[in-house]
Write a protein that holds these residues in place. Structure first.
Motif, PDB file in Angstrom:
ATOM      1  N   PHE B  59       1.040  -1.198  -0.132  1.00 16.68           N
ATOM      2  CA  PHE B  59       0.025   0.148  -0.116  1.00 16.68           C
ATOM      3  C   PHE B  59       0.742   1.285  -0.069  1.00 16.68           C
ATOM      4  O   PHE B  59       0.420   2.220   0.504  1.00 16.68           O
ATOM      5  CB  PHE B  59      -0.963  -0.102   1.039  1.00 16.68           C
ATOM      6  CG  PHE B  59      -2.405  -0.314   0.871  1.00 16.68           C
ATOM      7  CD1 PHE B  59      -3.379   0.571   0.294  1.00 16.68           C
ATOM      8  CD2 PHE B  59      -2.865  -1.758   1.073  1.00 16.68           C
ATOM      9  CE1 PHE B  59      -4.519   0.222   0.108  1.00 16.68           C
ATOM     10  CE2 PHE B  59      -3.978  -2.077   0.604  1.00 16.68           C
ATOM     11  CZ  PHE B  59      -5.025  -1.211   0.096  1.00 16.68           C
ATOM     12  N   PHE B 105      13.162  -2.451   5.813  1.00 16.58           N
ATOM     13  CA  PHE B 105      12.483  -2.618   7.163  1.00 16.58           C
ATOM     14  C   PHE B 105      11.156  -3.608   6.834  1.00 16.58           C
ATOM     15  O   PHE B 105      10.526  -4.303   7.760  1.00 16.58           O
ATOM     16  CB  PHE B 105      11.845  -1.260   7.653  1.00 16.58           C
ATOM     17  CG  PHE B 105      13.036  -0.278   8.119  1.00 16.58           C
ATOM     18  CD1 PHE B 105      13.845  -0.671   9.340  1.00 16.58           C
ATOM     19  CD2 PHE B 105      13.659   0.443   7.383  1.00 16.58           C
ATOM     20  CE1 PHE B 105      14.718  -0.115   9.930  1.00 16.58           C
ATOM     21  CE2 PHE B 105      14.791   1.231   7.802  1.00 16.58           C
ATOM     22  CZ  PHE B 105      15.336   0.817   9.176  1.00 16.58           C
ATOM     23  N   ILE B 116       0.329  -2.574   5.877  1.00 19.61           N
ATOM     24  CA  ILE B 116       0.385  -1.192   6.936  1.00 19.61           C
ATOM     25  C   ILE B 116       1.674  -0.427   6.707  1.00 19.61           C
ATOM     26  O   ILE B 116       1.778   0.571   6.870  1.00 19.61           O
ATOM     27  CB  ILE B 116      -0.082  -1.737   8.190  1.00 19.61           C
ATOM     28  CG1 ILE B 116      -1.376  -2.154   8.145  1.00 19.61           C
ATOM     29  CG2 ILE B 116      -0.026  -0.568   9.265  1.00 19.61           C
ATOM     30  CD1 ILE B 116      -2.016  -2.601   9.363  1.00 19.61           C
ATOM     31  N   LEU B 119       2.228   1.419   3.731  1.00 23.12           N
ATOM     32  CA  LEU B 119       1.421   2.441   3.719  1.00 23.12           C
ATOM     33  C   LEU B 119       1.944   3.634   4.510  1.00 23.12           C
ATOM     34  O   LEU B 119       1.954   4.622   4.280  1.00 23.12           O
ATOM     35  CB  LEU B 119       0.050   2.032   4.350  1.00 23.12           C
ATOM     36  CG  LEU B 119      -0.972   3.218   4.996  1.00 23.12           C
ATOM     37  CD1 LEU B 119      -1.383   3.856   3.698  1.00 23.12           C
ATOM     38  CD2 LEU B 119      -2.146   2.498   5.528  1.00 23.12           C
ATOM     39  N   ILE B 120       2.208   3.137   5.856  1.00 21.64           N
ATOM     40  CA  ILE B 120       3.089   4.077   6.721  1.00 21.64           C
ATOM     41  C   ILE B 120       4.319   4.778   6.319  1.00 21.64           C
ATOM     42  O   ILE B 120       4.606   6.015   6.480  1.00 21.64           O
ATOM     43  CB  ILE B 120       3.484   3.526   8.227  1.00 21.64           C
ATOM     44  CG1 ILE B 120       2.008   3.135   8.797  1.00 21.64           C
ATOM     45  CG2 ILE B 120       3.954   4.386   9.176  1.00 21.64           C
ATOM     46  CD1 ILE B 120       0.777   4.156   9.079  1.00 21.64           C
ATOM     47  N   PHE B 121       5.110   3.888   5.597  1.00 20.78           N
ATOM     48  CA  PHE B 121       6.202   4.596   5.242  1.00 20.78           C
ATOM     49  C   PHE B 121       5.910   5.619   4.083  1.00 20.78           C
ATOM     50  O   PHE B 121       6.527   6.823   3.740  1.00 20.78           O
ATOM     51  CB  PHE B 121       7.167   3.454   4.681  1.00 20.78           C
ATOM     52  CG  PHE B 121       8.330   3.046   5.291  1.00 20.78           C
ATOM     53  CD1 PHE B 121       9.231   3.932   5.848  1.00 20.78           C
ATOM     54  CD2 PHE B 121       8.173   1.599   5.869  1.00 20.78           C
ATOM     55  CE1 PHE B 121      10.281   3.290   6.578  1.00 20.78           C
ATOM     56  CE2 PHE B 121       9.239   1.178   6.485  1.00 20.78           C
ATOM     57  CZ  PHE B 121      10.078   1.950   7.104  1.00 20.78           C
ATOM     58  N   GLN B 123       3.229   7.348   3.655  1.00 24.04           N
ATOM     59  CA  GLN B 123       2.863   8.779   4.748  1.00 24.04           C
ATOM     60  C   GLN B 123       4.003   9.497   5.239  1.00 24.04           C
ATOM     61  O   GLN B 123       3.921  10.699   5.064  1.00 24.04           O
ATOM     62  CB  GLN B 123       1.830   8.246   5.666  1.00 24.04           C
ATOM     63  CG  GLN B 123       0.497   7.889   5.244  1.00 24.04           C
ATOM     64  CD  GLN B 123      -0.137   9.002   4.345  1.00 24.04           C
ATOM     65  OE1 GLN B 123      -0.005   8.968   2.959  1.00 24.04           O
ATOM     66  NE2 GLN B 123      -0.697  10.044   4.910  1.00 24.04           N
ATOM     67  N   ILE B 124       5.194   8.732   5.682  1.00 19.67           N
ATOM     68  CA  ILE B 124       6.390   9.391   5.913  1.00 19.67           C
ATOM     69  C   ILE B 124       6.738  10.414   4.918  1.00 19.67           C
ATOM     70  O   ILE B 124       7.191  11.596   5.253  1.00 19.67           O
ATOM     71  CB  ILE B 124       7.154   8.621   6.679  1.00 19.67           C
ATOM     72  CG1 ILE B 124       6.828   7.873   7.989  1.00 19.67           C
ATOM     73  CG2 ILE B 124       8.789   9.133   7.073  1.00 19.67           C
ATOM     74  CD1 ILE B 124       7.832   6.926   8.472  1.00 19.67           C
ATOM     75  N   PHE B 244      -1.527   8.311   0.018  1.00 16.16           N
ATOM     76  CA  PHE B 244      -1.719   7.009  -0.047  1.00 16.16           C
ATOM     77  C   PHE B 244      -3.000   6.742  -1.035  1.00 16.16           C
ATOM     78  O   PHE B 244      -2.935   5.286  -1.410  1.00 16.16           O
ATOM     79  CB  PHE B 244      -1.710   6.204   1.413  1.00 16.16           C
ATOM     80  CG  PHE B 244      -3.112   6.420   2.006  1.00 16.16           C
ATOM     81  CD1 PHE B 244      -3.189   7.390   2.974  1.00 16.16           C
ATOM     82  CD2 PHE B 244      -4.053   5.556   1.792  1.00 16.16           C
ATOM     83  CE1 PHE B 244      -4.398   7.543   3.581  1.00 16.16           C
ATOM     84  CE2 PHE B 244      -5.273   5.758   2.402  1.00 16.16           C
ATOM     85  CZ  PHE B 244      -5.260   6.847   3.436  1.00 16.16           C
TER      86      PHE B 244
END
Lengths: 298, 318
Positions: B59, B105, B116, B119-121, B123-124, B244
């Motif tokens: 994602f 990672f 997830i 997705l978070i990466f 967003q970073i 995202f």
């Protein structure tokens, strides 16, 4: 040593306390959102991407009821109930056919739902954000700030809802069914628990909790069709950091993450403070993938 | 040549011929539209390496796509006159670096945790690009001039919609053939065996983590290439493309077209964009096209989980 001394002399202790209060308040709302999410994950293996949109939908229903009746408490009640029913309907129509398939399918379906709901809200209510008036407007003095009592009330109400939910899980018949299904789906079914009904009920409860937090939070920021996006990401972080499907862990993680973000926003601007929680999540996944707030697995 | 190969290559040539002729017969708008489908198709195809062949749903492809865009933007803004090949190199370097970082990672995790994390990466990177206004132009993004199509000093001609289409087509077709070859190679076979049964692959003795890292990097590089092409076509880079929702659309293209086919994602992107255009024309620009598209998407997951090209999956991979 001078630098250290200087740091402590200029350290903004008053801000630190204010941010602690702020962090706990947002943490409690986040806990309310995340506990629904973690419940849905823990019992159904569904990663609910549409959770933020249920939060937003609750806020919008709240706005409509507020305009119609003027009563905040009625708005809170009706929004919770309406969105819970919508959640139940969504579960029956879209998630029930996917039981037994790869859990990744449920991510995709709930992502589709979130797109639909978000664009529906944009279409129906337009891009300008709506306002819900706070039910109580009095303040108290916290250092140089007039801190609104309403924020404290939100935290307290969230705690009451979560507490009520915990009692419901612990003592009611349906709550026992839910816990039994979480532990062992097949065995629960064999004992005569209507597992499909439990699934639908759990999704409805999660949706209702998201809606309630949406209404509670709306007076602070205004209601907007994108308000769900930030929350669903934060709630994901909390759920993973707290340990997937672990209710107590999610609540602890919600407060932990919110506090960290509040403290970070003393030094950087709030949109960058989000990165702190991202980093917490990544570190958690790397070093304790089962979650920070769960006992070490043997 | 076996019969299968004959039919496959004949079909390939027919489709290529149609796509080559297309800009000569289509009006200006549809020319651009077709190019755009190819670019989004390349992005979706790159993510198919992970979703369809390795069994990891990413994602976070918007991060690779966006870094490709910003890499190209950097090259086009720094060097004067703007150079096409430098833009591609910068874009690939940007996307590749991010892909290495993300891969290191995220590949330690599986299933939804992988989804997830990616997705978070993404967003970073979105937050960094959005708030680092001095470097990236923040919310407004960067605009730049389009480079000329040049071949190492041999000749140089400015892009128009037709030559741009042919250039994009050449890149996408080459990428498809390269990826298809890689997926049929022993390396690709290991990826597919990870999808089918990861513990067993590990037990046989393959270093699963290393294969996954290379898969994510490969996927990220091609996503970055799509980003470069998009930047060249539209002459801007904006943080919206790192958000995202772009990753979500990439996954939608994959699922609609059929995962694990490489061609499916391109078909899915075409299907999605055509439907969107059709709905926009039927009901006006303001129409919330994502509502009916969302319904179609959900219905397809429930009733047609293999996607539009799913029926030909085995045949295309043979």
């Amino acid at each position: 040593m001078d630098a250290v001394a200087q740091f402590f002399q200029t350290f903004p202790y008053d801000q630190l306390l204010i941010q602690t209060v702020n962090g706990i308040v947002t943490g409690m709302i986040l806990a309310l959102v995340a506990s629904g999410l973690t419940l849905i994950f823990g019992i159904m293996d569904v990663v609910n991407f549409a959770h933020g949109e249920l939060f937003m939908l609750g806020a919008y229903v709240g706005v409509i009821v507020m305009v119609g009746t003027g009563s905040f408490w009625l708005a809170l009640f009706i929004a919770t109930l309406t969105v819970a029913l919508i959640g139940a309907a969504l579960q029956v129509v879209t998630l029930r056919p996917l039981i037994g398939r790869d859990p990744l399918n449920t991510i995709l379906v709930t992502f589709g739902i979130s797109l639909i709901l978000q664009n529906y809200a944009l279409w129906q209510f337009g891009p300008t954000s709506r306002k819900i008036n706070e039910p109580i407007t009095s303040h108290f003095i916290l250092f140089y700030l007039e801190y609104p009592w309403y924020r404290i009330l939100i935290a307290a109400l969230s705690a009451v809802i979560i507490g009520g939910f915990w009692l419901f899980l612990k003592y009611s018949k349906f709550g026992v069914w839910i816990r039994a299904t979480t532990q062992d789906r097949v065995m629960a079914q064999a004992m005569g628990i209507p597992v499909p009904l439990v699934y639908t009920g759990v999704f409805a409860i999660g949706a209702g909790m998201a809606a309630a937090s949406g209404v509670l939070f709306a007076p602070l920021v205004g209601v907007n069709h994108t308000m769900g996006l930030d929350w669903v990401l934060k709630a994901f972080i909390v759920v993973v950091v707290g340990g997937m499907g672990n209710l107590g862990g999610s609540i602890a993680a919600a407060i932990f993450v919110s506090l960290l973000e509040s403290y970070a926003s003393i030094w950087v601007n709030p949109s960058q403070a989000v990165i702190v929680s991202f980093v917490v999540l990544i570190l958690t996944l790397l070093f304790r993938p089962t979650g920070l707030f769960v006992p070490t697995p043997k | 040549m076996t019969r299968h190969q004959k039919i496959y290559w004949a079909g390939f040539c027919v489709v290529m011929a149609l796509l080559i002729i297309a800009p000569l017969v289509l009006p200006e708008f549809w020319r651009r539209f077709l190019t755009e489908i190819l670019i989004w198709g390349l992005l979706a195809m790159s993510s198919d390496i992970l979703i369809g062949y390795t069994g990891m749903v990413s994602f976070g492809h918007s991060a690779f796509f966006g870094l490709g865009m910003y890499g190209a933007a950097a090259a086009l803004l720094i060097v004067s006159p703007p150079n096409l090949w430098l833009a591609i190199i910068f874009g690939l370097a940007g996307a590749g670096t991010v892909a290495l970082f993300v891969a290191y990672f995220s590949t330690r995790l599986r299933d939804i945790y992988f989804a997830i994390t990616t997705l978070i990466f993404s967003q970073i990177f979105y937050v960094i690009i959005f708030t680092w206004t001095a470097m990236t132009g923040g919310e407004n993004g960067l605009t730049f001039r389009r480079p000329a199509l040049s071949f190492f000093g041999l000749f140089s001609t400015p892009f128009d919609t037709a030559t741009l289409h042919w250039f994009v087509l050449a890149v996408v077709a080459a990428s498809y053939l390269i990826l298809r070859r890689i997926m049929q190679s022993p390396f690709g076979m290991v990826l597919q065996s990870i999808r089918e049964n990861e513990p067993r692959t590990r037990a046989i003795g393959y270093p699963v983590e290393r294969y996954k890292i290379v898969a994510v990097m490969l996927s990220g590089l091609f996503a970055g290439l799509a980003g470069v092409l998009y930047a060249i076509q539209n002459r801007f880079a904006a943080p919206d493309f790192v958000y995202f929702l772009v990753s979500g659309e990439t996954v939608i293209f994959n699922v609609m077209g059929g995962i694990g086919t490489l061609l499916g994602p391109i078909v899915g992107a075409g299907f999605f964009l055509l439907l969107r255009e059709l709905l926009g024309r039927l009901f006006g620009e303001q129409f919330p096209y994502l509502i009916p598209l969302g319904f179609i998407f959900i219905a397809m997951i429930i009733f047609l989980p293999q996607g539009l090209l799913g029926f030909a999956r085995r045949w295309l991979n043979r």
